[in-house]
Motif scaffolding. Structure first.
Motif, PDB file in Angstrom:
ATOM      1  N   ILE A   1       0.875  -1.174   0.000  1.00 14.77           N
ATOM      2  CA  ILE A   1       0.000   0.000   0.000  1.00 14.77           C
ATOM      3  C   ILE A   1       0.907   1.217   0.000  1.00 14.77           C
ATOM      4  CG2 ILE A   1      -1.740   1.308   1.280  1.00 14.77           C
ATOM      5  CD1 ILE A   1      -2.547  -1.350   2.635  1.00 14.77           C
ATOM      6  N   SER A   2       0.713   2.117  -0.943  1.00 16.49           N
ATOM      7  CA  SER A   2       1.546   3.320  -0.989  1.00 16.49           C
ATOM      8  C   SER A   2       0.806   4.423  -1.722  1.00 16.49           C
ATOM      9  CB  SER A   2       2.876   3.023  -1.686  1.00 16.49           C
ATOM     10  OG  SER A   2       3.651   4.201  -1.789  1.00 16.49           O
ATOM     11  N   HIS A   3       1.126   5.678  -1.339  1.00 14.15           N
ATOM     12  CA  HIS A   3       0.592   6.845  -2.047  1.00 14.15           C
ATOM     13  C   HIS A   3       1.673   7.511  -2.881  1.00 14.15           C
ATOM     14  CE1 HIS A   3      -3.277   6.573  -0.140  1.00 14.15           C
ATOM     15  NE2 HIS A   3      -2.762   6.653   1.061  1.00 14.15           N
ATOM     16  N   ASP A   4       2.780   6.795  -3.109  1.00 11.29           N
ATOM     17  CA  ASP A   4       3.887   7.326  -3.904  1.00 11.29           C
ATOM     18  C   ASP A   4       3.838   6.659  -5.271  1.00 11.29           C
ATOM     19  OD1 ASP A   4       6.380   7.755  -5.137  1.00 11.29           O
ATOM     20  OD2 ASP A   4       7.368   8.034  -3.202  1.00 11.29           O
ATOM     21  N   ARG A   5       3.394   7.394  -6.276  1.00 13.34           N
ATOM     22  CA  ARG A   5       3.151   6.786  -7.584  1.00 13.34           C
ATOM     23  C   ARG A   5       4.453   6.282  -8.232  1.00 13.34           C
ATOM     24  NH1 ARG A   5       0.032   9.320 -11.293  1.00 13.34           N
ATOM     25  NH2 ARG A   5      -1.192  10.337  -9.695  1.00 13.34           N
ATOM     26  N   GLU A   6       5.553   7.015  -8.091  1.00 10.45           N
ATOM     27  CA  GLU A   6       6.801   6.565  -8.711  1.00 10.45           C
ATOM     28  C   GLU A   6       7.332   5.313  -8.025  1.00 10.45           C
ATOM     29  OE1 GLU A   6       9.845   8.951 -10.146  1.00 10.45           O
ATOM     30  OE2 GLU A   6       8.590  10.654 -10.677  1.00 10.45           O
ATOM     31  N   PHE A   7       7.136   5.214  -6.724  1.00  4.57           N
ATOM     32  CA  PHE A   7       7.523   4.009  -5.993  1.00  4.57           C
ATOM     33  C   PHE A   7       6.695   2.818  -6.477  1.00  4.57           C
ATOM     34  CE2 PHE A   7       6.749   1.253  -2.241  1.00  4.57           C
ATOM     35  CZ  PHE A   7       8.037   0.803  -2.036  1.00  4.57           C
ATOM     36  N   LEU A   8       5.377   3.002  -6.590  1.00  2.00           N
ATOM     37  CA  LEU A   8       4.518   1.925  -7.085  1.00  2.00           C
ATOM     38  C   LEU A   8       4.912   1.524  -8.500  1.00  2.00           C
ATOM     39  CD1 LEU A   8       1.011   3.075  -5.773  1.00  2.00           C
ATOM     40  CD2 LEU A   8       2.281   1.055  -5.028  1.00  2.00           C
TER      41      LEU A   8
ATOM     42  N   ALA B   1       7.799   1.648  -9.800  1.00  4.82           N
ATOM     43  CA  ALA B   1       9.108   0.996  -9.804  1.00  4.82           C
ATOM     44  C   ALA B   1       9.054  -0.440  -9.287  1.00  4.82           C
ATOM     45  CB  ALA B   1      10.104   1.808  -8.977  1.00  4.82           C
ATOM     46  N   VAL B   2       8.168  -0.731  -8.324  1.00  2.68           N
ATOM     47  CA  VAL B   2       8.260  -2.034  -7.635  1.00  2.68           C
ATOM     48  C   VAL B   2       7.072  -2.960  -7.879  1.00  2.68           C
ATOM     49  CG1 VAL B   2       9.696  -1.016  -5.813  1.00  2.68           C
ATOM     50  CG2 VAL B   2       7.225  -1.230  -5.442  1.00  2.68           C
ATOM     51  N   THR B   3       6.035  -2.533  -8.603  1.00  3.13           N
ATOM     52  CA  THR B   3       4.866  -3.403  -8.783  1.00  3.13           C
ATOM     53  C   THR B   3       4.635  -3.733 -10.257  1.00  3.13           C
ATOM     54  OG1 THR B   3       3.255  -1.576  -8.961  1.00  3.13           O
ATOM     55  CG2 THR B   3       3.780  -2.380  -6.754  1.00  3.13           C
ATOM     56  N   ASP B   4       4.020  -4.889 -10.477  1.00  3.54           N
ATOM     57  CA  ASP B   4       3.647  -5.281 -11.844  1.00  3.54           C
ATOM     58  C   ASP B   4       2.163  -5.642 -11.950  1.00  3.54           C
ATOM     59  OD1 ASP B   4       3.583  -7.811 -10.610  1.00  3.54           O
ATOM     60  OD2 ASP B   4       5.605  -8.282 -11.286  1.00  3.54           O
ATOM     61  N   VAL B   5       1.451  -5.543 -10.832  1.00  5.55           N
ATOM     62  CA  VAL B   5       0.002  -5.774 -10.796  1.00  5.55           C
ATOM     63  C   VAL B   5      -0.601  -4.709  -9.884  1.00  5.55           C
ATOM     64  CG1 VAL B   5      -1.845  -7.340 -10.029  1.00  5.55           C
ATOM     65  CG2 VAL B   5       0.180  -8.272 -11.176  1.00  5.55           C
ATOM     66  N   THR B   6      -1.782  -4.203 -10.230  1.00  9.20           N
ATOM     67  CA  THR B   6      -2.471  -3.240  -9.368  1.00  9.20           C
ATOM     68  C   THR B   6      -3.834  -3.807  -8.990  1.00  9.20           C
ATOM     69  OG1 THR B   6      -1.348  -1.372 -10.407  1.00  9.20           O
ATOM     70  CG2 THR B   6      -3.353  -0.884  -9.162  1.00  9.20           C
ATOM     71  N   LEU B   7      -4.107  -3.785  -7.679  1.00  8.13           N
ATOM     72  CA  LEU B   7      -5.383  -4.282  -7.150  1.00  8.13           C
ATOM     73  C   LEU B   7      -6.143  -3.084  -6.595  1.00  8.13           C
ATOM     74  CD1 LEU B   7      -6.961  -6.897  -6.679  1.00  8.13           C
ATOM     75  CD2 LEU B   7      -5.873  -7.074  -4.439  1.00  8.13           C
TER      76      LEU B   7
ATOM     77  N   TYR C   1      -5.732  -5.305 -12.167  1.00  2.00           N
ATOM     78  CA  TYR C   1      -5.219  -4.737 -13.415  1.00  2.00           C
ATOM     79  C   TYR C   1      -3.779  -5.218 -13.611  1.00  2.00           C
ATOM     80  CZ  TYR C   1      -9.102  -1.388 -13.102  1.00  2.00           C
ATOM     81  OH  TYR C   1     -10.342  -0.797 -13.014  1.00  2.00           O
ATOM     82  N   GLY C   2      -3.454  -5.693 -14.795  1.00  2.00           N
ATOM     83  CA  GLY C   2      -2.076  -6.061 -15.090  1.00  2.00           C
ATOM     84  C   GLY C   2      -1.263  -4.811 -15.365  1.00  2.00           C
ATOM     85  N   GLY C   3      -0.222  -4.584 -14.604  1.00  2.00           N
ATOM     86  CA  GLY C   3       0.606  -3.403 -14.830  1.00  2.00           C
ATOM     87  C   GLY C   3       0.774  -2.586 -13.560  1.00  2.00           C
ATOM     88  N   ASN C   4       1.703  -1.630 -13.615  1.00  5.73           N
ATOM     89  CA  ASN C   4       1.980  -0.786 -12.451  1.00  5.73           C
ATOM     90  C   ASN C   4       0.940   0.327 -12.332  1.00  5.73           C
ATOM     91  OD1 ASN C   4       2.678   1.124 -14.385  1.00  5.73           O
ATOM     92  ND2 ASN C   4       4.881   0.828 -14.119  1.00  5.73           N
ATOM     93  N   TYR C   5       1.186   1.305 -11.443  1.00  3.04           N
ATOM     94  CA  TYR C   5       0.166   2.308 -11.143  1.00  3.04           C
ATOM     95  C   TYR C   5      -0.163   3.175 -12.355  1.00  3.04           C
ATOM     96  CZ  TYR C   5      -2.553   5.850  -8.814  1.00  3.04           C
ATOM     97  OH  TYR C   5      -3.585   6.694  -8.462  1.00  3.04           O
TER      98      TYR C   5
END
Length: 651
Positions: free
Chosen positions: A202-209, A211-217, A227-231
């Motif tokens: 869980i984060s409110h930092d879009r650039e961090f999300l 950089a480190v995620t490949d799926v968004t729930l 959703y497949g993909g980062n923020y």
């Protein structure tokens, strides 16, 4: 894999999830997003077993080990290193088994216990823990400080290090970037990219999300949407989906209106009654598309400053730091962190302040904000300078028992006494209306601040700063508690602000959007940084590379010294006495010990210079090996010395 099937989840009377289903695959890095209060933290509580589901079912593989950041503030006199080492639950269990086995006569059990302890990484656990601690911004001199000696924000960093220390198959991270500066954030991103388990963050930092995620729930309307993909990709897909939904809703409304018109027109006619009844049934069977309820946008703006002095301020030979404590002995010098700064801050400048943790970014800002006095030099302020200061600890100065309205009334009284009211409306009703523009409406105006969330408190601080109509904004990590919508609103407001901005932040999206130039606080000085944030991250990587090369050079020099000492020992003439063999061994031992002492001193010197965390573990392991070998050689030297002395006496 993790599966949720038709899960219902409540907090009190509020339904957070209603028949929600989703599947998360092993190894996926998932960003969990949604409005404040949508149920993100409650979903974490379901996953970690502290909150039961109210309906449906969910599944997590029983063999999966879970790592997460404890939310309680640690209270212990343990050293920082020991506290983080204890986060390795596998190692802790192995140590407990060793202790238990030693209390028995079961040597097989003891043997297995020691093997398990070795497999758990007992030999390098302190080095691994210290690499995590240093990566998150601590100094080498703080590694053995008691946990209770650190402030709350630093103790929460230790909680994060402890979670990363724990071997896990599923890692749950709830706002891990809070309390981190940009350098620590870059390090954390690098660490998480190498993590090979399943991660939900869980984060409110879009650039961090990104950089480190490949799926968004996404939690929305009590449902889970994957959703497949980062923020950033999620935002694009979400916008397209919302557009399609709005179009589908509009088309369905047209169809419903047409059916209703037919029914109303012909339901009384016998010849058309059957057709009208058929359309009534069609209308009943129709699965209604919900109207688009977009998330309420939050916007605000900084009023035009009453004046814009230029320069805003000038610094001449200024040294920044802290005076000695009141109870310090007479003559104790102040602590100087940054010295001999001569710079001007001009009207309209938008300055981002960069620098590693502990270099003095906040100290510089505090001094400009008049919270600290310069230790040397002079700061000359422009006539009419009006500073709006958001400090990292600003939330702590709010009065928990007072309401937002009481905070505003007190602010008006304080500024009136100082003659700093710049034409703002000050009646209670005006203040209520103003608070409403920052989403403090209705009962929230009279709600005790202590019962509010961190984001609401931060919004109140912003509200109070904006009301003062500043012409110089000093913002030190203003986004720590802000959600994505409020961060976006702050970014837009700062872009339209006509005054000067000086910003310290780990939110790269905010820095990129707001700042046109950067100052670097480093090595006791302040200099312009010629580049953008991408250049700064490359600079950090180059610095790490430079330190790694210095370590290689030191290791190479130590190996060369060892070879030289061995050659010199081999070239010495042989002593033809009864003890000549023992004396030769003594000489070899002394040569080797001299090399090891030299290498140990070199390693300690490198460790004192705060090398990159990735190198710190290697250096620490080598220093331990050096010290262990020295201890063994010293014991051999004592034994041989005794033999030589005994031989001399006998002759």
């Amino acid at each position: 894999m993790i599966t949720l099937k038709n899960v219902t989840l409540r907090r009190g009377a509020k339904v957070l999830l209603d028949g929600a289903s989703v599947t998360l695959n092993p190894g996926e890095k998932v960003g969990l997003v949604g409005r404040n209060g949508a149920g993100k933290s409650s979903l974490f509580a379901l996953l970690n077993g502290t909150l039961p589901e109210d309906g449906g079912e969910y599944f997590i593989p029983s063999q999966w080990r879970m790592g997460q950041v404890a939310q309680d503030m640690p209270e212990t006199e343990q050293s920082a290193t020991d506290y983080v080492v204890d986060g390795d639950t596998t190692l802790l269990a192995a140590q407990q088994e060793v202790t238990a086995s030693e209390a028995t006569d079961d040597y097989d059990r003891m043997a297995h216990a020691y093997m398990a302890l070795q497999d758990a990484g007992a030999h390098d656990a302190p080095a691994r823990a210290q690499a995590l601690i240093l990566g998150l911004g601590f100094k080498t001199t703080e590694l053995n400080n008691p946990v209770n000696s650190f402030s709350g924000g630093w103790r929460m960093r230790l909680q994060l290090a402890r979670a990363l220390m724990c071997p896990s198959d599923l890692l749950l991270l709830d706002e891990p970037t809070n309390h981190l500066d940009l350098d620590a954030l870059v390090w954390l991103e690098s660490w998480l990219k190498k993590y090979d388990g399943t991660m939900i963050v869980i984060s409110h930092d879009r650039e961090f999300l990104d950089a480190v995620t490949d799926v968004t729930l996404h939690i929305d309307a009590a449902k889970l949407m994957r959703y497949g993909g980062n923020y950033s990709k999620f935002e694009d897909m979400r916008a397209e989906q919302m557009n399609l939904q709005q179009n589908a809703f509009a088309k369905q409304q047209d169809k419903i209106a047409h059916l209703k018109k037919f029914i109303d027109r012909f339901k009384a006619k016998a010849s058309k009654a059957k057709q009208a009844q058929s359309r009534v049934k069609a209308l009943d069977r129709m699965e209604k598309i919900a109207p688009l309820l977009s998330e309420a946008d939050f916007t605000f703006e900084f009023k035009e400053p009453a004046n814009l002095p230029n320069p805003m301020l000038s610094m001449t030979g200024v040294s920044f730091g802290y005076p000695p404590p009141d109870d310090a002995p007479v003559g104790t010098p102040p602590t100087v962190i940054v010295k001999n700064v001569s710079r001007s801050v001009l009207a309209g400048q938008r300055i981002g302040i960069l620098g590693a943790n502990g270099q003095g970014k906040s100290t510089v800002v505090k001094t400009i904000a008049r919270e600290l006095q310069p230790l040397e030099g002079e700061i000359t302020e422009g006539k009419g300078l009006n500073i709006g200061y958001f400090a990292q600890q600003e939330l702590d100065v709010l009065r928990p028992l007072d309401t937002p309205l009481e905070h505003m009334i007190r602010l008006v009284k304080d500024l009136t006494a100082l003659g700093k009211i710049a034409g703002q409306a000050t009646r209670e009703q005006d203040l209520r209306s103003y608070l409403g523009t920052f989403n403090f409406g209705g009962d929230m105006v009279k709600q005790a601040v202590g019962s509010m969330s961190g984001g609401e408190k931060a919004r109140l601080v912003l509200c109070m700063i904006v009301w003062q109509r500043p012409n110089l904004l000093l913002l030190d990590e203003p986004t720590n508690h802000l959600d994505l919508a409020t961060r976006e609103a702050l970014s837009m407001a700062l872009n339209e602000f006509e005054g000067t901005v000086m910003l310290v932040s780990h939110d790269r999206a905010l820095l990129r959007a707001v700042c046109d130039e950067f100052w670097m606080v480093s090595r006791g000085g302040v200099e312009p940084f010629d580049g953008d944030l991408d250049d700064y991250q490359r600079y950090l990587l180059d610095e790490a590379k430079r330190q790694r090369e210095a370590i290689k050079e030191a290791s190479s020099a130590a190996a060369k010294a060892e070879r030289k000492a061995q050659a010199e020992a081999a070239a010495k003439p042989k002593v033809k006495v009864a003890s000549s063999g023992a004396k030769r061994q003594l000489e070899q031992l002394e040569a080797r010990m001299a090399v090891l002492n030299g290498e140990g001193a070199a390693l300690e010197g490198l460790l004192s210079k705060s090398p990159p965390p990735s190198d710190y573990a290697e250096l620490g392991n080598r220093l331990k090996a050096v010290n262990d070998e020295l201890q063994l050689l010293e014991e051999q030297w004592l034994t041989l010395s005794g033999q030589v002395e005994a031989a001399a006496v006998s002759h």
